[in-house]
Scaffold this active site. Structure first.
Site, PDB file in Angstrom:
ATOM      1  N   ASP A 102     -12.330  -6.438  -5.384  1.00 35.62           N
ATOM      2  CA  ASP A 102     -12.684  -7.791  -4.947  1.00 35.62           C
ATOM      3  C   ASP A 102     -12.074  -8.930  -5.775  1.00 35.62           C
ATOM      4  OD1 ASP A 102     -14.312  -7.903  -7.295  1.00 35.62           O
ATOM      5  OD2 ASP A 102     -16.056  -7.174  -6.203  1.00 35.62           O
ATOM      6  N   HIS A 117      -8.477   0.969  -8.218  1.00 34.46           N
ATOM      7  CA  HIS A 117      -8.493   1.318  -6.798  1.00 34.46           C
ATOM      8  C   HIS A 117      -7.801   0.282  -5.917  1.00 34.46           C
ATOM      9  CE1 HIS A 117     -12.239   4.097  -7.466  1.00 34.46           C
ATOM     10  NE2 HIS A 117     -11.122   4.580  -7.978  1.00 34.46           N
ATOM     11  N   CYS A 125       2.752  -0.561   3.984  1.00 32.26           N
ATOM     12  CA  CYS A 125       3.081   0.147   5.210  1.00 32.26           C
ATOM     13  C   CYS A 125       2.673   1.609   5.072  1.00 32.26           C
ATOM     14  CB  CYS A 125       4.582   0.026   5.495  1.00 32.26           C
ATOM     15  SG  CYS A 125       5.048   0.842   7.041  1.00 32.26           S
ATOM     16  N   CYS A 147       8.974  -2.643  10.228  1.00 38.49           N
ATOM     17  CA  CYS A 147       9.578  -1.373  10.664  1.00 38.49           C
ATOM     18  C   CYS A 147       8.872  -0.835  11.912  1.00 38.49           C
ATOM     19  CB  CYS A 147       9.540  -0.339   9.529  1.00 38.49           C
ATOM     20  SG  CYS A 147       7.910   0.387   9.239  1.00 38.49           S
ATOM     21  N   GLY A 184     -22.598  -1.113 -13.354  1.00 33.12           N
ATOM     22  CA  GLY A 184     -22.560  -1.192 -11.894  1.00 33.12           C
ATOM     23  C   GLY A 184     -21.772  -0.098 -11.218  1.00 33.12           C
ATOM     24  N   THR A 185     -21.668   1.055 -11.852  1.00 36.19           N
ATOM     25  CA  THR A 185     -21.011   2.171 -11.168  1.00 36.19           C
ATOM     26  C   THR A 185     -21.894   3.411 -11.198  1.00 36.19           C
ATOM     27  OG1 THR A 185     -19.154   3.726 -11.199  1.00 36.19           O
ATOM     28  CG2 THR A 185     -19.603   2.570 -13.257  1.00 36.19           C
ATOM     29  N   ASN A 210     -27.268  -0.343 -15.481  1.00 39.06           N
ATOM     30  CA  ASN A 210     -27.443   0.063 -14.079  1.00 39.06           C
ATOM     31  C   ASN A 210     -28.944   0.199 -13.819  1.00 39.06           C
ATOM     32  OD1 ASN A 210     -27.453   1.514 -11.588  1.00 39.06           O
ATOM     33  ND2 ASN A 210     -25.411   2.293 -12.042  1.00 39.06           N
ATOM     34  N   GLU A 212     -30.298   1.962 -11.747  1.00 39.76           N
ATOM     35  CA  GLU A 212     -30.580   3.360 -11.357  1.00 39.76           C
ATOM     36  C   GLU A 212     -29.963   4.318 -12.360  1.00 39.76           C
ATOM     37  OE1 GLU A 212     -32.120   4.085  -8.373  1.00 39.76           O
ATOM     38  OE2 GLU A 212     -32.213   1.987  -7.710  1.00 39.76           O
TER      39      GLU A 212
HETATM   40  P1  NAD Z   1     -21.305   2.798  -5.929  1.00 40.01           P
HETATM   41  O1  NAD Z   1     -21.611   2.075  -4.671  1.00 40.01           O
HETATM   42  O2  NAD Z   1     -21.115   4.256  -5.902  1.00 40.01           O
HETATM   43  O3  NAD Z   1     -22.476   2.532  -6.978  1.00 40.01           O
HETATM   44  C1  NAD Z   1     -22.944   1.269  -7.287  1.00 40.01           C
HETATM   45  C2  NAD Z   1     -23.824   1.397  -8.507  1.00 40.01           C
HETATM   46  O4  NAD Z   1     -24.193   0.095  -8.917  1.00 40.01           O
HETATM   47  C3  NAD Z   1     -25.106   2.184  -8.267  1.00 40.01           C
HETATM   48  O5  NAD Z   1     -25.269   3.154  -9.287  1.00 40.01           O
HETATM   49  C4  NAD Z   1     -26.202   1.117  -8.332  1.00 40.01           C
HETATM   50  O6  NAD Z   1     -27.401   1.604  -8.872  1.00 40.01           O
HETATM   51  C5  NAD Z   1     -25.571   0.094  -9.248  1.00 40.01           C
HETATM   52  N1  NAD Z   1     -26.023  -1.280  -9.056  1.00 40.01           N
HETATM   53  C6  NAD Z   1     -26.484  -1.860  -7.908  1.00 40.01           C
HETATM   54  N2  NAD Z   1     -26.765  -3.156  -8.140  1.00 40.01           N
HETATM   55  C7  NAD Z   1     -26.473  -3.393  -9.439  1.00 40.01           C
HETATM   56  C8  NAD Z   1     -26.535  -4.567 -10.269  1.00 40.01           C
HETATM   57  N3  NAD Z   1     -26.944  -5.737  -9.780  1.00 40.01           N
HETATM   58  N4  NAD Z   1     -26.132  -4.464 -11.565  1.00 40.01           N
HETATM   59  C9  NAD Z   1     -25.714  -3.267 -12.063  1.00 40.01           C
HETATM   60  N5  NAD Z   1     -25.638  -2.143 -11.321  1.00 40.01           N
HETATM   61  C10 NAD Z   1     -25.996  -2.218 -10.031  1.00 40.01           C
HETATM   62  O7  NAD Z   1     -20.048   2.051  -6.554  1.00 40.01           O
HETATM   63  P2  NAD Z   1     -18.843   2.613  -7.418  1.00 40.01           P
HETATM   64  O8  NAD Z   1     -19.374   3.487  -8.494  1.00 40.01           O
HETATM   65  O9  NAD Z   1     -18.033   1.428  -7.741  1.00 40.01           O
HETATM   66  O10 NAD Z   1     -17.986   3.566  -6.447  1.00 40.01           O
HETATM   67  C11 NAD Z   1     -17.770   3.334  -5.105  1.00 40.01           C
HETATM   68  C12 NAD Z   1     -16.386   2.910  -4.647  1.00 40.01           C
HETATM   69  O11 NAD Z   1     -16.628   1.787  -3.855  1.00 40.01           O
HETATM   70  C13 NAD Z   1     -15.375   2.450  -5.625  1.00 40.01           C
HETATM   71  O12 NAD Z   1     -14.225   3.181  -5.420  1.00 40.01           O
HETATM   72  C14 NAD Z   1     -15.057   0.984  -5.265  1.00 40.01           C
HETATM   73  O13 NAD Z   1     -13.669   0.785  -5.142  1.00 40.01           O
HETATM   74  C15 NAD Z   1     -15.644   0.801  -3.911  1.00 40.01           C
HETATM   75  N6  NAD Z   1     -16.326  -0.483  -3.643  1.00 40.01           N
HETATM   76  C16 NAD Z   1     -15.900  -1.656  -4.193  1.00 40.01           C
HETATM   77  C17 NAD Z   1     -16.563  -2.824  -3.891  1.00 40.01           C
HETATM   78  C18 NAD Z   1     -16.076  -4.113  -4.507  1.00 40.01           C
HETATM   79  O14 NAD Z   1     -14.884  -4.275  -4.739  1.00 40.01           O
HETATM   80  N7  NAD Z   1     -16.983  -5.044  -4.789  1.00 40.01           N
HETATM   81  C19 NAD Z   1     -17.677  -2.817  -3.081  1.00 40.01           C
HETATM   82  C20 NAD Z   1     -18.089  -1.600  -2.524  1.00 40.01           C
HETATM   83  C21 NAD Z   1     -17.410  -0.445  -2.831  1.00 40.01           C
END
Ligand code: NAD
Length: 242
Positions: A102, A117, A125, A147, A184-185, A210, A212
């Site tokens: 983003d 990512h 393409c 193309c 946040g992952t 996080n 969770e």
């Molecule tokens: P995920 O969706 O698997 O996990 C999100 C995690 O964030 C969860 O563990 C959740 O508990 C936690 N979370 C939720 N709200 C939060 C907050 N306010 N503060 C901290 N943590 C919070 O996401 P991921 O691990 O990034 O993997 C999923 C894939 O999704 C990635 O490859 C990514 O590229 C893609 N993705 C990106 C975006 C973006 O660019 N914003 C959005 C959605 C998905």
């Protein structure tokens, strides 16, 4: 100054911080994550849409999804979590390894961001070497290359490899940091979820932010069950007042 109290004295000595961020850090900017109740779009599972198979099966549908995501992301602003990481650069060496597409870390002012990512503004393409960056919200569906073949978002979908140059840099940076903050992952997407292992091998401190539990929570030196926008400004204040 409560959340980081347990390791505050260690943190003060830190020289290099690596952040590993995911969709959760942008959740408070109004961008949905892929897991949990947020991970649905028109009743499709986002995890199944973000694949090359889904794209080839129905490119129009995937492009509609990406157009909506582009619109949402371009309208979004960095939150206190992104801003705190950007501010930290004033006090300590900071690099961000993000799974997000983003661009909100850069929008917040962070200067060293590796996009593992890809990026929502990038397209490529499906057949030839053409690549571009397009900042308009909506693309004509399905967008076509000069193309004649179909264009796709230049992002890494589930099952695809990461750009190898960026990935190699991410490994080196993780192996050299003193502190890794994982915010946040869900740490279920490979290979990004192996980065904390490289940091741990360097005896770095690991902090998870996080709300969770994740599969690696038990490996952390500190776990903050809080949101990134709440927790990260406090981390900045430790360095600021040092
Ligand atoms: P995920 O969706 O698997 O996990 C999100 C995690 O964030 C969860 O563990 C959740 O508990 C936690 N979370 C939720 N709200 C939060 C907050 N306010 N503060 C901290 N943590 C919070 O996401 P991921 O691990 O990034 O993997 C999923 C894939 O999704 C990635 O490859 C990514 O590229 C893609 N993705 C990106 C975006 C973006 O660019 N914003 C959005 C959605 C998905």
């Amino acid at each position: 100054m409560k959340m980081f109290e347990l390791i505050k004295d260690q943190i003060k000595e830190i020289k290099k911080i690596v952040f590993v961020t995911g969709a959760g850090i942008s959740q408070e900017s109004g961008i949905p994550t892929f897991r949990g109740k947020d991970g649905l779009w028109r009743n499709y599972d986002a995890m199944k849409l973000a694949t090359i198979d889904a794209f080839y099966e129905n490119p129009k549908l995937i492009w509609e999804w990406y157009n909506e995501r582009r619109c949402n992301i371009f309208a979004a602003s960095p939150n206190q979590g992104h801003k705190a990481i950007a501010e930290l650069e004033k006090y300590v060496e900071v690099v961000i390894l993000t799974q997000n597409i983003d661009g909100l870390h850069q929008k917040a002012g962070s200067s060293k961001v590796l996009e593992l990512h890809g990026s929502i503004v990038k397209i490529k393409c499906t057949v030839c070497d053409f690549k571009d960056e397009i900042v308009t919200e909506f693309l004509e569906i399905p967008p076509l290359c000069k193309c004649g073949n179909i264009l796709r978002p230049n992002v890494v979908w589930f099952g695809e490899s990461l750009p190898q140059d960026i990935w190699q840099k991410a490994i080196i940076l993780s192996s050299q940091c003193d502190l890794m903050v994982i915010a946040g992952t869900s740490l279920v997407v490979s290979p990004a979820n192996t980065l904390p292992i490289y940091a741990k091998q360097n005896h770095a401190i690991l902090i998870e932010i996080n709300p969770e539990k994740t599969e690696m929570s038990s490996e952390m030196d500190l776990v903050l069950r809080n949101t990134s926008a709440n927790a990260l400004p406090e981390l900045v204040s430790i360095f600021k007042n040092n």
